[in-house]
Design a protein around this motif. Sequence first.
Motif, PDB file in Angstrom:
ATOM      1  N   GLY A 117       0.944  -1.376   0.151  1.00 47.44           N
ATOM      2  CA  GLY A 117      -0.142  -0.118  -0.182  1.00 47.44           C
ATOM      3  C   GLY A 117       1.265   0.993   0.115  1.00 47.44           C
ATOM      4  O   GLY A 117       0.652   2.646  -0.593  1.00 47.44           O
ATOM      5  N   ILE A 118       2.415   0.918   0.368  1.00 45.93           N
ATOM      6  CA  ILE A 118       3.273   2.416   0.178  1.00 45.93           C
ATOM      7  C   ILE A 118       3.482   2.538  -1.033  1.00 45.93           C
ATOM      8  O   ILE A 118       4.414   1.245  -1.776  1.00 45.93           O
ATOM      9  CB  ILE A 118       3.976   2.106   1.469  1.00 45.93           C
ATOM     10  N   GLU A 119       3.403   4.328  -1.885  1.00 49.86           N
ATOM     11  CA  GLU A 119       4.416   4.402  -3.113  1.00 49.86           C
ATOM     12  C   GLU A 119       5.268   4.751  -2.718  1.00 49.86           C
ATOM     13  O   GLU A 119       4.978   5.936  -1.983  1.00 49.86           O
ATOM     14  CB  GLU A 119       2.677   4.228  -4.041  1.00 49.86           C
ATOM     15  N   THR A 120       5.958   4.562  -3.693  1.00 49.74           N
ATOM     16  CA  THR A 120       6.849   5.276  -4.348  1.00 49.74           C
ATOM     17  C   THR A 120       7.009   6.572  -4.937  1.00 49.74           C
ATOM     18  O   THR A 120       7.149   6.359  -6.070  1.00 49.74           O
ATOM     19  CB  THR A 120       8.416   4.738  -4.164  1.00 49.74           C
ATOM     20  N   PHE A 121       7.400   7.322  -4.579  1.00 54.92           N
ATOM     21  CA  PHE A 121       7.418   8.806  -5.628  1.00 54.92           C
ATOM     22  C   PHE A 121       8.530   9.176  -5.838  1.00 54.92           C
ATOM     23  O   PHE A 121       8.927   9.914  -5.120  1.00 54.92           O
ATOM     24  CB  PHE A 121       6.199  10.171  -5.681  1.00 54.92           C
ATOM     25  N   PHE A 122       9.399  10.035  -6.576  1.00 56.09           N
ATOM     26  CA  PHE A 122      10.323  10.225  -7.415  1.00 56.09           C
ATOM     27  C   PHE A 122      10.155  11.708  -7.901  1.00 56.09           C
ATOM     28  O   PHE A 122       9.508  12.352  -8.810  1.00 56.09           O
ATOM     29  CB  PHE A 122      11.362   9.424  -8.361  1.00 56.09           C
ATOM     30  N   MET A 123      11.183  12.622  -7.456  1.00 58.41           N
ATOM     31  CA  MET A 123      10.885  13.711  -8.534  1.00 58.41           C
ATOM     32  C   MET A 123      12.575  14.593  -8.416  1.00 58.41           C
ATOM     33  O   MET A 123      13.590  13.707  -7.829  1.00 58.41           O
ATOM     34  CB  MET A 123      10.911  15.424  -7.346  1.00 58.41           C
ATOM     35  N   THR A 124      13.062  14.540  -9.913  1.00 55.62           N
ATOM     36  CA  THR A 124      14.270  14.693 -10.526  1.00 55.62           C
ATOM     37  C   THR A 124      14.391  16.332 -10.249  1.00 55.62           C
ATOM     38  O   THR A 124      13.929  17.003  -9.394  1.00 55.62           O
ATOM     39  CB  THR A 124      14.319  14.535 -12.435  1.00 55.62           C
ATOM     40  N   SER A 125      16.372  16.362  -9.887  1.00 55.34           N
ATOM     41  CA  SER A 125      16.606  16.997  -8.622  1.00 55.34           C
ATOM     42  C   SER A 125      16.256  18.649 -10.380  1.00 55.34           C
ATOM     43  O   SER A 125      16.598  18.063 -10.917  1.00 55.34           O
ATOM     44  CB  SER A 125      17.534  17.040  -8.338  1.00 55.34           C
ATOM     45  N   SER A 126      16.223  19.725  -9.733  1.00 59.40           N
ATOM     46  CA  SER A 126      16.394  20.813 -10.148  1.00 59.40           C
ATOM     47  C   SER A 126      17.774  20.516 -10.775  1.00 59.40           C
ATOM     48  O   SER A 126      19.259  20.550  -9.936  1.00 59.40           O
ATOM     49  CB  SER A 126      16.788  21.894 -10.092  1.00 59.40           C
ATOM     50  N   ALA A 127      18.357  21.491 -12.249  1.00 56.78           N
ATOM     51  CA  ALA A 127      19.608  21.191 -13.313  1.00 56.78           C
ATOM     52  C   ALA A 127      20.610  21.942 -12.435  1.00 56.78           C
ATOM     53  O   ALA A 127      21.458  21.246 -12.308  1.00 56.78           O
ATOM     54  CB  ALA A 127      19.238  21.752 -14.123  1.00 56.78           C
ATOM     55  N   LEU A 128      20.225  22.802 -11.771  1.00 59.78           N
ATOM     56  CA  LEU A 128      21.625  23.206 -11.021  1.00 59.78           C
ATOM     57  C   LEU A 128      22.415  22.558  -9.382  1.00 59.78           C
ATOM     58  O   LEU A 128      23.399  23.068  -9.123  1.00 59.78           O
ATOM     59  CB  LEU A 128      20.936  24.874 -10.090  1.00 59.78           C
ATOM     60  N   TYR A 129      20.790  21.551  -9.030  1.00 60.20           N
ATOM     61  CA  TYR A 129      21.341  20.823  -7.770  1.00 60.20           C
ATOM     62  C   TYR A 129      21.629  19.484  -8.255  1.00 60.20           C
ATOM     63  O   TYR A 129      22.689  18.920  -7.243  1.00 60.20           O
ATOM     64  CB  TYR A 129      20.110  21.259  -7.151  1.00 60.20           C
ATOM     65  N   THR A 130      21.758  19.225  -9.248  1.00 61.80           N
ATOM     66  CA  THR A 130      21.902  18.036  -9.869  1.00 61.80           C
ATOM     67  C   THR A 130      23.557  17.221  -9.140  1.00 61.80           C
ATOM     68  O   THR A 130      23.525  16.293  -8.633  1.00 61.80           O
ATOM     69  CB  THR A 130      22.327  17.580 -11.225  1.00 61.80           C
ATOM     70  N   TYR A 131      24.530  18.074  -9.109  1.00 60.48           N
ATOM     71  CA  TYR A 131      25.931  17.693  -8.022  1.00 60.48           C
ATOM     72  C   TYR A 131      25.938  18.023  -6.769  1.00 60.48           C
ATOM     73  O   TYR A 131      26.948  17.228  -6.488  1.00 60.48           O
ATOM     74  CB  TYR A 131      26.925  18.265  -9.104  1.00 60.48           C
ATOM     75  N   VAL A 132      24.555  18.369  -6.023  1.00 65.14           N
ATOM     76  CA  VAL A 132      25.714  19.302  -4.601  1.00 65.14           C
ATOM     77  C   VAL A 132      24.628  17.332  -3.980  1.00 65.14           C
ATOM     78  O   VAL A 132      23.278  16.960  -4.314  1.00 65.14           O
ATOM     79  CB  VAL A 132      24.428  19.864  -4.073  1.00 65.14           C
ATOM     80  N   SER A 133      25.518  16.949  -3.655  1.00 67.06           N
ATOM     81  CA  SER A 133      25.297  16.343  -2.199  1.00 67.06           C
ATOM     82  C   SER A 133      25.351  16.188  -0.816  1.00 67.06           C
ATOM     83  O   SER A 133      27.078  17.018  -0.835  1.00 67.06           O
ATOM     84  CB  SER A 133      25.440  14.710  -2.460  1.00 67.06           C
ATOM     85  N   SER A 134      24.855  16.208   0.106  1.00 66.01           N
ATOM     86  CA  SER A 134      25.431  15.887   1.575  1.00 66.01           C
ATOM     87  C   SER A 134      27.303  15.250   1.786  1.00 66.01           C
ATOM     88  O   SER A 134      27.694  15.732   2.443  1.00 66.01           O
ATOM     89  CB  SER A 134      25.076  15.008   2.773  1.00 66.01           C
ATOM     90  N   ARG A 135      27.683  14.568   1.001  1.00 67.64           N
ATOM     91  CA  ARG A 135      28.772  14.149   1.400  1.00 67.64           C
ATOM     92  C   ARG A 135      30.053  15.099   0.403  1.00 67.64           C
ATOM     93  O   ARG A 135      31.064  15.375   0.905  1.00 67.64           O
ATOM     94  CB  ARG A 135      29.067  12.745   0.602  1.00 67.64           C
TER      95      ARG A 135
END
Length: 166
Positions: A117-135
């Motif tokens: 019953g639980i569905e996963t939805f994906f949103m693409t990152s904005s182009a500007l932030y594609t390279y950004v990660s906490s790491r």
Amino acid sequence: MTDDKCGITAVFPGSFDPITVGHIDLIERSVAVFDKVIVAVACNQEKTPLFSVSERISMIENIFSHTPQVKVETFAGLLINYMLSGEAHVILRGLRAVSDFEYEFQMALMNRKLAPGIETFFMTSSALYTYVSSRIVKELASLGGDVSDLVHPLVEEKIKEKYSGS
Ligand code: ADP
């Protein structure tokens, strides 16, 4: 425009160690789609985080203090058990690049197997932030690099405190 969001709550889970501009962008865009977004900070014993769970929660709460649709919670263990303990039926995840896809796809299928019953939805990152990660933020900051474009000013301040040892 009519409000046609149908009262759906989405849970956006992750480590958020720390929250970046990429996360913020995704959360801001998601509140235009969902009625309520719960940012669920994972308390993962195996990782050695830079920020404690309460520090991470406090930063996120401060950043979204004027966005009442955003709530911050924490969970330990399996995400799906946390989902089953609450009312929300939607897991929200961000996709930055094709490299995110395989892992995210496996997780979504596994979670659906565990709780259909639980569905996963994906949103693409904005182009500007594609390279950004906490790491990347942590690596850069640990070497004295400027992370002001990658995190909220409040988070930048906290990172500086961590790396200056104060
Ligand atoms: P995890 O520890 O589960 O990898 P993160 O804290 O890194 O989680 O990220 C939480 C969620 O935010 C994930 O769905 C991830 O794909 C998404 N995310 C991270 N960085 C970005 C970004 N720059 N743009 C969009 N989504 C992002």
